[in-house]
Scaffold this motif. Structure first.
Motif, mmCIF file in Angstrom:
data_model
loop_
_atom_site.group_PDB
_atom_site.id
_atom_site.type_symbol
_atom_site.label_atom_id
_atom_site.label_comp_id
_atom_site.label_asym_id
_atom_site.label_seq_id
_atom_site.Cartn_x
_atom_site.Cartn_y
_atom_site.Cartn_z
ATOM 1 N N SER A 243 0.913 -1.244 -0.033
ATOM 2 C CA SER A 243 -0.205 0.156 -0.069
ATOM 3 C C SER A 243 0.989 1.180 0.126
ATOM 4 O O SER A 243 0.406 2.240 -0.529
ATOM 5 N N ALA A 244 1.862 1.317 0.797
ATOM 6 C CA ALA A 244 2.872 2.180 0.718
ATOM 7 C C ALA A 244 3.635 2.690 -0.526
ATOM 8 O O ALA A 244 3.872 3.718 -1.035
ATOM 9 N N VAL A 245 3.796 1.508 -1.326
ATOM 10 C CA VAL A 245 4.469 1.501 -2.632
ATOM 11 C C VAL A 245 3.651 1.993 -3.682
ATOM 12 O O VAL A 245 3.679 2.785 -4.304
ATOM 13 N N ALA A 246 2.277 1.498 -3.569
ATOM 14 C CA ALA A 246 1.331 1.751 -4.521
ATOM 15 C C ALA A 246 0.840 3.159 -4.547
ATOM 16 O O ALA A 246 0.331 3.792 -5.571
ATOM 17 N N ALA A 247 0.651 3.742 -3.271
ATOM 18 C CA ALA A 247 -0.018 5.063 -3.072
ATOM 19 C C ALA A 247 0.944 6.198 -3.702
ATOM 20 O O ALA A 247 0.483 7.267 -4.168
ATOM 21 N N GLN A 248 2.233 5.872 -4.063
ATOM 22 C CA GLN A 248 3.097 6.800 -4.915
ATOM 23 C C GLN A 248 2.869 6.747 -6.295
ATOM 24 O O GLN A 248 3.760 7.381 -6.988
ATOM 25 N N ALA A 249 2.341 5.638 -7.009
ATOM 26 C CA ALA A 249 2.229 5.375 -8.212
ATOM 27 C C ALA A 249 0.982 5.974 -8.755
ATOM 28 O O ALA A 249 0.054 6.586 -8.186
ATOM 29 N N ARG A 250 1.009 6.059 -10.369
ATOM 30 C CA ARG A 250 -0.070 6.686 -10.897
ATOM 31 C C ARG A 250 -1.417 5.860 -10.728
ATOM 32 O O ARG A 250 -2.446 6.369 -10.591
ATOM 33 N N LEU A 251 -1.396 4.604 -11.257
ATOM 34 C CA LEU A 251 -2.516 3.740 -11.155
ATOM 35 C C LEU A 251 -2.356 2.884 -9.978
ATOM 36 O O LEU A 251 -2.674 1.770 -9.853
ATOM 37 N N ARG A 252 -2.524 3.678 -8.897
ATOM 38 C CA ARG A 252 -2.288 3.201 -7.440
ATOM 39 C C ARG A 252 -3.752 2.343 -7.291
ATOM 40 O O ARG A 252 -3.441 1.267 -6.719
ATOM 41 N N GLU A 253 -5.173 2.424 -7.671
ATOM 42 C CA GLU A 253 -5.879 1.702 -7.363
ATOM 43 C C GLU A 253 -5.918 0.446 -8.099
ATOM 44 O O GLU A 253 -6.555 -0.584 -7.370
ATOM 45 N N LEU A 254 -5.273 0.261 -9.050
ATOM 46 C CA LEU A 254 -5.085 -0.980 -9.895
ATOM 47 C C LEU A 254 -3.861 -1.787 -9.157
ATOM 48 O O LEU A 254 -3.621 -2.896 -9.302
ATOM 49 N N LEU A 255 -2.760 -0.876 -8.986
ATOM 50 C CA LEU A 255 -1.526 -1.504 -8.684
ATOM 51 C C LEU A 255 -1.613 -2.353 -7.275
ATOM 52 O O LEU A 255 -0.949 -3.485 -7.157
ATOM 53 N N LEU A 256 -2.096 -2.001 -6.263
ATOM 54 C CA LEU A 256 -2.110 -2.802 -5.040
ATOM 55 C C LEU A 256 -2.779 -4.195 -5.277
ATOM 56 O O LEU A 256 -1.919 -5.151 -5.019
ATOM 57 N N PRO A 257 -4.073 -4.555 -5.898
ATOM 58 C CA PRO A 257 -4.220 -5.781 -5.967
ATOM 59 C C PRO A 257 -3.367 -6.737 -7.154
ATOM 60 O O PRO A 257 -3.071 -7.857 -6.688
ATOM 61 N N LEU A 258 -2.666 -5.932 -8.013
ATOM 62 C CA LEU A 258 -2.015 -6.456 -9.079
ATOM 63 C C LEU A 258 -0.756 -7.125 -8.166
ATOM 64 O O LEU A 258 -0.058 -8.134 -8.574
ATOM 65 N N LEU A 259 -0.393 -6.154 -7.244
ATOM 66 C CA LEU A 259 0.887 -6.611 -6.520
ATOM 67 C C LEU A 259 0.754 -7.622 -5.319
ATOM 68 O O LEU A 259 1.512 -8.429 -5.389
#
Lengths: 281, 225
Positions: B154-170
């Motif tokens: 969540s900490a990593v994904a929050a700084q990315a552009r596609l954060r809503e999609l990135l967390l489940p993908l990771l």
């Protein structure tokens, strides 16, 4: 490029008010915000060869600068000149790509952990939680700083910023100016030796700017080192002792110790107004 | 510098206060898991033997989806007023920021699981009272795995552009080991005779320790811009 009449009148009105404030600012005493070590306990900062790269873009290019304890420094420059980046590096929120930064207090070099407890920062954002009350926000940060009697400290901190009556209200109900004041109260909670401010006048009305200018004057008189970024002249700069202009990530003008910062501040204000005129025309 | 335990406690208390004041996240997550459990119950006849075979897997799948939903705002809301910078400005160990949020997420997700466990037991005709102690232990270890890794990502994904999609993908692929271990351990307890599998429990403990250690070692770098 010619100035509009309104812009010219505004400029001279702000300058003359700031000049009168510089001469006659009354320093009210306050236990909140006064550096804990007493007068002369501000931090000294030395930046050596600081570079910061974001991908292919160089935000800072070999900035070397020494800020003495107790100085009140204004960083001026366009958007994207590197002011915020330099402040973030000073606050240890960002690591430089190259170079070194050293903090001293009374001649003793401080470790990064020691520096953190001596820094207060007011950023672009308010750095407070909307879903907590004003008092809860300050108690939370007072506890993180391990300050004694966090509840008492929080109540005391709200008085000077004019928010004591709104202590129990959720921050999400506050105006932009009130949030900015709360952010300033948060930054001053631990009586910092170094106060970093990123465009602190943004969101404040003229009365708020005057109040902030007086507060900074008090802190400066108590020995706190102050570094603030600004676009040009306003009421918060009454205590500025040095002005540094950044352009393209480099220092282009520095009024230096003992010099007159007005020249650099006026130049920045003039250029800012010229750019506004160019944008609007 | 403020002690790690003290700072973690202060951040945990703030997270609990914020969530129990609004109850948005808990309410949404409970409803989501309830819907998933009910919908799954329509897909097969929940006789006792089928429930014991498929139930644990469905339950942990529901918990995993709920976890990824619940973990999304963990660091996202720190970006609203840049309060993450305010936390990083404080003289605290950076790991205490992660630890405080991990602890809060763990408590919230565990609470959701314990609230919905009786609903699952009724809908899938499963006896849980005789094994409630070991079952709560399995839930705790599995949930710790989900929330430890989930908070980090969540900490990593929050700084990315596609954060809503990135967390489940990771998160979801990485959670496969936790899903398998938790499902097997739960299935073992619901079997007749019930059995607490030491192999799967050890696996869960190891996974939790590895991720906690990694978060402690690298947490500071995860929070940087």
């Amino acid at each position: 490029m010619r100035w509009s009449g309104v812009a010219r009148n505004n400029f001279f009105a702000i300058w003359s008010r700031a000049e009168r404030s510089r001469v006659s600012t009354a320093h009210a005493s306050s236990s909140i915000g006064v550096p804990s070590g007493g007068p002369g306990s501000g931090l000294r900062i030395q930046f050596t060869g600081i570079e910061k790269r974001y991908g292919m873009r160089m935000a800072l290019r070999g900035v070397s600068l020494e800020i003495s304890a107790g100085e009140c420094v204004a960083l001026v420059g366009h958007n994207g000149s590197g002011k915020t980046t330099l402040l973030k590096i000073a606050a240890q929120l960002s690591r430089p790509s190259r170079g070194k930064i050293v903090f001293n207090e009374r001649g003793i070099e401080l470790s990064p952990e020691e520096v953190k407890s001596r820094i207060g920062m007011v950023g672009h954002h308010t750095l407070v939680y909307d879903e907590l009350t004003a008092e809860e926000n300050l108690i939370f940060f007072a506890k993180l700083f391990s300050l004694p009697d966090p509840e008492g400290r929080a109540r005391q901190a709200l008085e000077p910023v004019g928010l004591a009556r709104r202590a129990g209200d959720m921050v999400r109900t506050f105006s932009r100016g009130m949030r900015q004041r709360l952010g300033i109260a948060r930054a001053l909670l631990a009586s910092p030796g170094l106060l970093l401010l990123d465009e602190p006048a943004a969101g404040l009305d003229p009365e708020g700017q005057q109040w902030l200018g007086d507060t900074l004057g008090n802190l400066h008189a108590a020995g706190c080192t102050i570094v603030m970024s600004t676009h040009g002249r306003n009421e918060t700069q009454a205590s500025v002792t040095r002005a540094i202009r950044l352009e393209g990530g480099k220092i282009t003008h520095d009024s230096g110790l003992g010099g007159d910062p007005n020249d650099v501040l006026v130049m920045a204000a003039v250029r800012g107004m010229q750019e506004e005129d160019e944008t609007s025309s | 510098m403020t002690g790690l335990g003290h700072a973690t406690g202060v951040i945990l208390a703030k997270e609990l206060r914020t969530e129990f004041r609004s109850r948005e996240l808990l309410g949404t997550t409970i409803v989501f898991v309830l819907i998933v459990i009910v919908l799954f119950s329509f897909t097969f006849d929940p006789t006792s033997s089928e429930s014991r075979r498929f139930g644990p897997g469905l339950l942990w799948l529901a918990f995993l989806f709920a976890g990824s939903l619940m973990l999304q705002p963990s660091f996202l809301r720190e970006h609203t007023n840049d309060t993450l910078s305010a936390l990083r400005l404080a003289p605290i160990d950076p790991f205490s920021i992660l630890a405080g949020k991990m602890a809060a997420n763990f408590l919230f997700l565990l609470l959701v699981e314990l609230i919905l466990l009786p609903v699952f037991a009724v809908m899938y005709n499963t006896a849980i009272l005789p094994v409630i102690g070991p079952l709560v232990l399995v839930f705790a270890l599995g949930t710790l795995g989900i929330t430890t890794a989930g908070t980090v990502f969540s900490a990593v994904a929050a700084q990315a552009r596609l954060r809503e999609l990135l967390l489940p993908l990771l998160l979801l692929p990485l959670m496969a080991p936790v899903l398998i271990a938790s499902t097997e351990a739960t299935a073992g307890l619901l079997r007749d005779p019930s059995e607490l599998s030491l192999v799967w429990m050890t696996f869960l403990v190891t996974f939790d320790v590895v991720f906690l250690t990694a978060a402690w070692l690298f947490g500071e770098y995860l929070l940087e811009e």
